[in-house]
Each structure stands twice: as C-alpha cells, then as structure tokens.
Design an enzyme around this catalytic site. Structure first.
Site, PDB file in Angstrom:
ATOM      1  N   GLY A  62       0.837  -1.194   0.000  1.00 30.70           N
ATOM      2  CA  GLY A  62       0.000   0.000   0.000  1.00 30.70           C
ATOM      3  C   GLY A  62       0.869   1.240   0.000  1.00 30.70           C
ATOM      4  O   GLY A  62       2.029   1.195   0.425  1.00 30.70           O
ATOM      5  N   GLN A  86       3.229   9.877   1.236  1.00 31.98           N
ATOM      6  CA  GLN A  86       4.501   9.145   1.258  1.00 31.98           C
ATOM      7  C   GLN A  86       5.389   9.461   0.057  1.00 31.98           C
ATOM      8  O   GLN A  86       6.560   9.081   0.032  1.00 31.98           O
ATOM      9  CB  GLN A  86       4.254   7.637   1.298  1.00 31.98           C
ATOM     10  CG  GLN A  86       3.655   7.177   2.614  1.00 31.98           C
ATOM     11  CD  GLN A  86       3.499   5.676   2.618  1.00 31.98           C
ATOM     12  OE1 GLN A  86       2.512   5.139   2.147  1.00 31.98           O
ATOM     13  NE2 GLN A  86       4.509   4.980   3.131  1.00 31.98           N
ATOM     14  N   CYS A  96       6.231  -0.174   7.273  1.00 31.50           N
ATOM     15  CA  CYS A  96       5.841   0.960   6.449  1.00 31.50           C
ATOM     16  C   CYS A  96       7.019   1.339   5.546  1.00 31.50           C
ATOM     17  O   CYS A  96       8.155   1.372   6.009  1.00 31.50           O
ATOM     18  CB  CYS A  96       5.477   2.142   7.357  1.00 31.50           C
ATOM     19  SG  CYS A  96       5.016   3.631   6.473  1.00 31.50           S
ATOM     20  N   HIS A 118      -4.082   1.259   7.704  1.00 30.56           N
ATOM     21  CA  HIS A 118      -2.743   1.855   7.721  1.00 30.56           C
ATOM     22  C   HIS A 118      -2.674   3.032   6.743  1.00 30.56           C
ATOM     23  O   HIS A 118      -2.169   4.110   7.085  1.00 30.56           O
ATOM     24  CB  HIS A 118      -1.725   0.763   7.344  1.00 30.56           C
ATOM     25  CG  HIS A 118      -0.297   1.209   7.292  1.00 30.56           C
ATOM     26  ND1 HIS A 118       0.664   0.729   8.146  1.00 30.56           N
ATOM     27  CD2 HIS A 118       0.332   2.086   6.468  1.00 30.56           C
ATOM     28  CE1 HIS A 118       1.832   1.302   7.851  1.00 30.56           C
ATOM     29  NE2 HIS A 118       1.651   2.123   6.836  1.00 30.56           N
ATOM     30  N   GLU A 119      -3.208   2.838   5.536  1.00 28.75           N
ATOM     31  CA  GLU A 119      -3.098   3.881   4.503  1.00 28.75           C
ATOM     32  C   GLU A 119      -4.033   5.060   4.790  1.00 28.75           C
ATOM     33  O   GLU A 119      -3.650   6.209   4.560  1.00 28.75           O
ATOM     34  CB  GLU A 119      -3.363   3.301   3.108  1.00 28.75           C
ATOM     35  CG  GLU A 119      -2.409   2.187   2.676  1.00 28.75           C
ATOM     36  CD  GLU A 119      -0.937   2.494   2.847  1.00 28.75           C
ATOM     37  OE1 GLU A 119      -0.549   3.676   2.797  1.00 28.75           O
ATOM     38  OE2 GLU A 119      -0.159   1.541   3.058  1.00 28.75           O
TER      39      GLU A 119
HETATM   40 ZN    ZN Z   1       2.892   3.365   5.791  1.00 26.58          ZN
END
Ligand code: ZN
Length: 147
Positions: free
Chosen positions: A46, A51, A88, A130-131
């Site tokens: 993901g 990011q 991550c 998480h995303e």
């Molecule tokens: Zn992450």
C-alpha cells in the site's frame, strides 16, 4: 512509468492532514499511475500520496487481491480486533505489532469519480487502515503495542 522517491520518517509531510481531492483531473490519474508504479517497485502492499510528498487523500493498495485505487477514502464500518506485525515503506527496517480492526468497510471514489465501497479482512483490512491513517498524519509507530 514513473517511480517516486518515498518520503521517510522525519519529513513533515507525513504528519500533515492531507487535502481532499475536490475533482478528478488528469493530474490525479497520473498520480494514481505513478503511485502504483512506486508501490510495486518498492514491493509494498500500500502507498498513500503523502509518502511521495503529495498531501492529497489518495491511496493505492495491492495485497495480492488486485489493485485498489482509493480517492478520499473513509472508513465507514469496522468489526473485530486483531494484533499483527506491521511495517511501512516510510519507516524502513521497523516492524511492530499494531492492534487494528479485523474487518473494515471503506467508502471512496474511483478514478472515474464514482463512489464505491470495499470490505476487507486480514491483510487487506490492515492495509486499508494503515493507509487511511497516513492521510491524517498518523503512522503505525504511533499505535504500536509496547512490550
Ligand atoms: Zn505506511
């Protein structure tokens, strides 16, 4: 194909609340494509736009059940609890246990601007949580279970 540099822990963009996408433009489509390439190149499951330094509510996920593109995703239902190890791409080399809902339903827009819902369990549910956390400036290390 374009692969972006992935932003690492310490960059303030990871702590910002990302902006909603008001309209799906060719730039958003390009962003989705480039995020997909970047995620696959990095062997991630993901990736959220912050990011790669872009503070917009856009996420791509691929846990091996096909590619999901989510614009302005919102978790609308959750069920159960599950603790599992998580990592991550923005925090390389770190893994920690995180408590997440076992099953979630997310509402989002697709690249055509149509609303859809996705319900995931296990790894997909974890990736969705998480995303979407990334879009609110939340990282998994904030939620890790202390030993
Ligand atoms: Zn992450």
């Amino acid at each position: 194909m374009a692969v972006y540099q992935i932003v690492k822990l310490g960059d303030p963009v990871l702590r910002e609340v990302a902006k909603k996408v008001p309209k799906i433009t060719p730039n958003i489509i390009k962003l989705l494509e480039n995020m997909k390439d970047t995620m696959h190149e990095a062997r991630g499951v993901g990736l959220a736009a912050p990011q790669i330094g872009i503070s917009k509510r856009v996420v791509v996920i691929d846990v091996g059940e096909g590619l999901f593109e989510l614009i302005n995703p919102v978790i609308v239902a959750q069920e159960g609890k599950e603790i599992d190890a998580e990592g991550c791409l923005s925090i390389p080399g770190v893994e920690a246990e995180v408590l997440r809902a076992e099953k979630v339903t997310v509402e989002a827009l697709n690249r055509h601007g149509e609303k859809f819902t996705i319900t995931g369990k296990g790894l997909l549910a974890r990736a969705l949580q998480h995303e979407t956390d990334h879009l609110d400036g939340i990282l998994f290390i904030d939620k890790q279970i202390s030993k």
